[in-house]
Motif scaffolding. Structure first.
Motif: not given
Length: 765
Positions: A652-666
């Motif tokens: 998604g745009i800006g990683g909006s499909q994931f939570s903040g923690g999931q974005r950080q781990r990716i």
């Protein structure tokens, strides 16, 4: 209150001029000022340093009185006094109770508390919540003096002048319209044949008006003949030939100019994008260069160039050649008619059109400046749509957008009035030329000085020249926009970044066998605020294989250190030596290939998880096994595998499909898959839960045990207690340095920061 302009200090686009902790505190104030009945806090203090967190937590505890407050927290020190703590795991409720009750059970919560324990003897510590709030606030102020903004304030008195004219397109020297067209044409030397074809068809197309004048004069002369049919048939045939010639000529011209215009538009669009991507970060710190403004220019300027170099300019060339040809024909046929028409009728027409062109150019500049504000507001609203919705401020943003538009229109209206005066004059002058020609020509014919045929040829030539001049001036709006767009493109193309690849540094890169840093007396001020020092003489040595941490209050210079080590900026004075080589002399791209950065708010691109992880590496060099290993090291493999499409799931745009923690781990997986020699972590685990943080931290420590340098900025001190050295920053200086245990024994600032995050207060309660 310490900011340059207090409440009126600009925070920048998406709060870019504030540190993460400062943004969180402003957001908390925004939530509290509306006096809500229900307060939802989703990791609201994750970016705060320990002292600031304590102050804010006390304020939140006070605000929670007589109000329902629901808190999501990974830092357990922020929820010790909660009336009810709900422990969740994999979507299920595992435990529930107060802090003391959950500790006594010895379950999952107790284990999480144990993981986050920082101090060796918990019961010997002061209960930080028993410390008077005034004393804590005083410590917070002392820790953050002089550098309240980690990013510059562009609205302060230093403002735009201190940025330097280099970044200000308005102060650049503009080139003229003809030279702009010439420089644009030189961008596409491969279109030379198309330019020649277009020029030839313009000359042929310009012959239509003189040809019409000759044919119409002969046709009018036939009206007095007894049998005009044969000659009239011939003239009608000539008009048919002329029309077929126009058909072929303008079809060829349209084809050629469309090829030229679209090629140039694409070249300008890609050129602008390339120039923007390679600019220094100081360029984007300027308020004129916000996301909304740059997006608007990237869309409108190539289109303006297309209109300038498209069919409009060919019509203008046709008009110019036609005016010259018609004037020559008029003078050659009857100089007495031609002189009056050319030197009396045309000058007012050309003068009014020229003035209109100048006024439209000024008007276009005002419009671009005025409407850039509304574009920025629209961009902000769309990018932060979740915040807008959660605060129910859609009407507020719509009102701000409408006000910005109304203000822009109000500024432009007087200038538009002036432009319309000259536009009306250009239209009226055509009729003036017509009246003048008929009056003067009829006098000459009556006096017998010229024949009726001469009068018609000369007069029609003057009339067509006036029409052509009017056609030329009708494109002034397109010329103005295209001219300004071209000048902006030339300025942007010539704006050379300071930190860039050059012939001198292209071959200079860090040595393969070692990666060591030596920082000597680093001093730094952001370009927009050169009088406000962020770093005030920082020196340290970081060797291969070390895990180093930077801690301290928000705005003390930690993230600035990361920016300098990534070489987003160069220090104002002092030096950074990498492998015995000054960093400023190295190739930025070669250096950055050895460095990976994970930020507090990582950006994911709207592609798949696999694509995001592989950004910055050659797909041919990375195997599926390496991707999996990086994901496992970042503790994200289990989560990614559980997704319906696995690694192919769209972010998604800006990683909006994931939570903040999931974005950080990716983002951590993206950093690790590059196998960097230097790993920079700027609050990279702030959004992780305790379990994920522990797993990720173990992987990072394991990675740091080899030849890799790991540098971490952290407010959650449990993430850096295993560091080989911890540097404590305050007011741009290093005030303490050592291991976790060494710093605790000093009973200094680090010890107080650990106190602030201590969980002992919950036990004593």
């Amino acid at each position: 209150m310490q900011l340059p302009n207090g409440y009126d200090t600009r925070v920048g686009e998406r709060g870019g001029l504030l540190s993460g902790g400062q943004k969180q505190r402003v957001a908390i104030a925004r939530s509290l000022i509306s006096d809500p009945r229900i307060l939802l806090l989703d990791e609201a203090t994750s970016a705060l340093d320990p002292t600031a967190e304590t102050v804010v937590q006390k304020a939140l505890d006070s605000a929670a009185q007589n109000r329902t407050t629901i808190v999501i927290a990974h830092k357990l020190s922020t929820v010790c006094n909660a009336d009810n703590i709900v422990v969740m795991s994999k979507g299920e409720l595992v435990e529930q109770g107060t802090h003391a009750e959950l500790l006594n059970r010895g379950g999952m919560y107790a284990k999480l508390v144990q993981v986050q324990s920082l101090l060796p003897v918990q019961n010997q510590l002061l209960n930080i919540r028993d410390t008077p709030l005034e004393e804590i606030e005083k410590q917070d102020v002392l820790a953050q003096t002089a550098v309240s903004l980690d990013r510059p304030d562009t609205a302060g008195p230093h403002g735009h002048g201190k940025v330097g004219k280099k970044e200000d397109s308005q102060s650049s020297r503009e080139v003229g319209l003809l030279r702009s067209c010439w420089k644009l044409a030189r961008l596409t030397p491969e279109l030379r044949r198309w330019y020649i074809l277009a020029g030839a068809t313009c000359v042929v197309g310009a012959a239509v008006n003189p040809g019409q004048a000759l044919l119409l004069a002969q046709l009018v002369q036939l009206m007095g003949n007894d049998d005009p049919t044969p000659k009239a048939n011939f003239l009608a045939l000539m008009f048919l030939v002329l029309s077929l010639g126009c058909l072929l000529c303008y079809y060829t011209l349209g084809w050629a100019m469309n090829v030229i215009a679209n090629t140039l538009s694409a070249r300008v669009r890609s050129g602008m994008m390339e120039c923007l991507l390679y600019q220094d970060l100081r360029f984007f710190d300027s308020p004129e260069n916000t996301v909304g403004s740059m997006t608007a220019k990237l869309d409108s300027h190539p289109q303006a160039v297309l209109e300038l170099m498209g069919i409009n300019i060919s019509f203008s060339v046709i008009s110019i050649v036609s005016v010259v040809a018609c004037c020559i024909l008029s003078l050659a046929t009857s100089w007495k008619v031609g002189v009056v028409g050319i030197f009396v009728g045309l000058p007012p027409l050309i003068l009014s059109g020229w003035l209109r062109l100048k006024l439209e150019k000024r008007l276009n500049t005002i419009i671009n400046t005025s409407f850039s504000q509304s574009a920025s507001i629209a961009s902000e609203a769309v990018l932060a749509i979740r915040t807008v919705s959660s605060l129910a401020i859609e009407e507020d943003f719509l009102q701000r957008y409408t006000t910005a538009l109304d203000s822009a229109i109000h500024v432009c209206t007087p200038h538009l009035f002036h432009v319309m005066i000259w536009f009306a004059l250009t239209q009226a002058v055509e009729q003036f030329v017509l009246a003048l020609g008929f009056w003067w020509g009829s006098k000459l014919v009556t006096a017998g000085e010229i024949s009726f045929y001469q009068f018609m040829v000369s007069f029609m030539a003057i009339f067509f020249s006036g029409t052509s001049a009017g056609t030329l001036l009708s494109f002034s709006g397109s010329f103005t926009k295209g001219h300004q767009a071209a000048n902006y493109f030339f300025w942007l193309s010539e704006l050379q970044p300071v930190i860039t690849e050059t012939n001198d540094n292209r071959s200079i890169a860090p040595m393969e066998s070692c990666m060591a840093y030596e920082l000597n007396d680093l001093q730094f001020s952001y370009p927009l605020v050169p009088d406000s020092q962020v770093l005030k003489g920082v020196s340290m040595t970081i060797r291969r294989g070390e895990f180093v941490a930077f801690v301290g209050a928000s705005g003390c210079g930690k993230s600035t250190m990361i920016a300098l080590l990534e070489r987003f900026y160069d220090p104002t004075s002092g030096s950074i030596i990498v492998d015995s080589q000054p960093l400023q002399t190295m190739s930025p791209s070669s250096y950055r290939r050895n460095v990976s950065l994970v930020q507090q708010e990582p950006s994911l691109f709207p592609g798949s998880v696999r694509e995001n992880i592989m950004h910055g590496v050659d797909a041919a060099d990375i195997s599926a096994t390496e991707i999996e290993e990086a994901c496992r090291a970042a503790n994200v493999w289990e989560f990614v595998s559980s997704l319906p499409e696995g690694l192919e799931t769209l972010c998604g745009i800006g990683g909006s499909q994931f939570s903040g923690g999931q974005r950080q781990r990716i983002a951590i997986a993206r950093a690790l898959v590059r196998q960097p020699k230097v790993l920079l972590l700027d609050e990279a685990t702030s959004a992780l839960d305790t379990e994920s943080e522990r797993a990720v931290q173990a992987a990072l420590i394991e990675a740091a045990c080899g030849d890799r340098i790991t540098i971490a900025v952290a407010h959650r001190l449990s993430t850096v207690r295993e560091a080989h050295r911890i540097f404590v920053f305050s007011d741009g200086h290093i005030v303490e340095a050592g291991t976790h245990e060494e710093l605790l024994k000093k009973n200094g600032m680090y010890f107080k920061m650990c106190q602030a995050q201590s969980l002992d207060r919950g036990i004593s309660t």
